[in-house]
Scaffold this motif. Structure first.
Motif, mmCIF file in Angstrom:
data_model
loop_
_atom_site.group_PDB
_atom_site.id
_atom_site.type_symbol
_atom_site.label_atom_id
_atom_site.label_comp_id
_atom_site.label_asym_id
_atom_site.label_seq_id
_atom_site.Cartn_x
_atom_site.Cartn_y
_atom_site.Cartn_z
ATOM 1 N N ILE A 65 1.217 -1.282 0.407
ATOM 2 C CA ILE A 65 0.295 0.223 -0.057
ATOM 3 C C ILE A 65 0.742 0.920 -0.084
ATOM 4 O O ILE A 65 0.349 2.569 -1.113
ATOM 5 C CB ILE A 65 -0.920 -0.132 1.133
ATOM 6 C CG1 ILE A 65 -2.176 -1.077 0.923
ATOM 7 C CG2 ILE A 65 -1.818 0.930 1.265
ATOM 8 C CD1 ILE A 65 -2.510 -1.127 2.213
ATOM 9 N N VAL A 66 1.884 1.757 0.939
ATOM 10 C CA VAL A 66 2.719 2.210 0.962
ATOM 11 C C VAL A 66 2.983 2.772 -0.465
ATOM 12 O O VAL A 66 3.522 3.874 -0.791
ATOM 13 C CB VAL A 66 3.877 2.114 1.803
ATOM 14 C CG1 VAL A 66 5.186 3.186 1.667
ATOM 15 C CG2 VAL A 66 3.168 2.400 3.629
ATOM 16 N N ILE A 67 4.553 1.378 -0.946
ATOM 17 C CA ILE A 67 4.586 1.659 -2.383
ATOM 18 C C ILE A 67 3.338 1.659 -3.278
ATOM 19 O O ILE A 67 3.196 -0.008 -3.617
ATOM 20 C CB ILE A 67 5.792 1.206 -2.736
ATOM 21 C CG1 ILE A 67 7.075 1.051 -1.321
ATOM 22 C CG2 ILE A 67 6.837 0.896 -3.924
ATOM 23 C CD1 ILE A 67 8.050 -0.128 -1.513
ATOM 24 N N HIS A 68 3.301 2.944 -3.862
ATOM 25 C CA HIS A 68 1.852 2.949 -4.563
ATOM 26 C C HIS A 68 1.950 1.688 -5.670
ATOM 27 O O HIS A 68 1.031 1.674 -6.370
ATOM 28 C CB HIS A 68 1.861 3.795 -5.358
ATOM 29 C CG HIS A 68 0.636 4.123 -6.030
ATOM 30 N ND1 HIS A 68 -0.782 3.699 -5.448
ATOM 31 C CD2 HIS A 68 0.163 4.569 -7.331
ATOM 32 C CE1 HIS A 68 -1.917 4.305 -6.621
ATOM 33 N NE2 HIS A 68 -1.067 4.511 -7.644
ATOM 34 N N GLY A 69 3.399 2.144 -6.415
ATOM 35 C CA GLY A 69 3.564 0.888 -7.560
ATOM 36 C C GLY A 69 3.502 -0.134 -7.446
ATOM 37 O O GLY A 69 3.937 -1.774 -8.598
ATOM 38 N N LEU A 70 3.358 -0.883 -6.414
ATOM 39 C CA LEU A 70 3.590 -2.116 -6.151
ATOM 40 C C LEU A 70 2.076 -2.535 -5.498
ATOM 41 O O LEU A 70 1.980 -2.992 -4.146
ATOM 42 C CB LEU A 70 4.880 -2.337 -4.860
ATOM 43 C CG LEU A 70 6.093 -2.676 -5.816
ATOM 44 C CD1 LEU A 70 7.383 -2.959 -4.213
ATOM 45 C CD2 LEU A 70 6.281 -3.605 -6.338
ATOM 46 N N ALA A 81 0.759 -6.105 -2.227
ATOM 47 C CA ALA A 81 -0.778 -5.509 -1.161
ATOM 48 C C ALA A 81 -1.648 -6.593 -1.219
ATOM 49 O O ALA A 81 -2.491 -6.907 -0.298
ATOM 50 C CB ALA A 81 -1.200 -4.044 -1.399
ATOM 51 N N ILE A 82 -2.000 -6.943 -2.725
ATOM 52 C CA ILE A 82 -3.461 -7.594 -2.720
ATOM 53 C C ILE A 82 -2.315 -9.241 -2.777
ATOM 54 O O ILE A 82 -3.137 -10.050 -2.158
ATOM 55 C CB ILE A 82 -2.977 -8.172 -4.597
ATOM 56 C CG1 ILE A 82 -3.806 -6.328 -4.929
ATOM 57 C CG2 ILE A 82 -4.569 -9.478 -4.706
ATOM 58 C CD1 ILE A 82 -5.179 -6.097 -5.237
#
Length: 53
Positions: A21-26, A30-31
């Motif tokens: 979630i913090v690293i938007h590109g990843l 998160a999923i």
């Protein structure tokens, strides 16, 4: 022993979800973290209820 291992797994999955979630590109991280967290929690709940019997 098993409960400790499940807690460690839950913490790892939670960290992966937060990092995703913090690293938007990843976002996929998160999923995966959320899915593995839920799967581990369900597995732990099933094992815990089976041990009580």
């Amino acid at each position: 022993m098993l409960v400790g291992l499940l807690v460690v797994a839950l913490v790892i999955w939670l960290v992966l979800a937060v990092l995703g979630i913090v690293i938007h590109g990843l976002f996929w991280l998160a999923i995966i973290g959320v899915v593995l967290f839920v799967a581990t929690a369900v597995y732990g709940g099933v094992k815990r209820s089976a041990l009580r019997r």
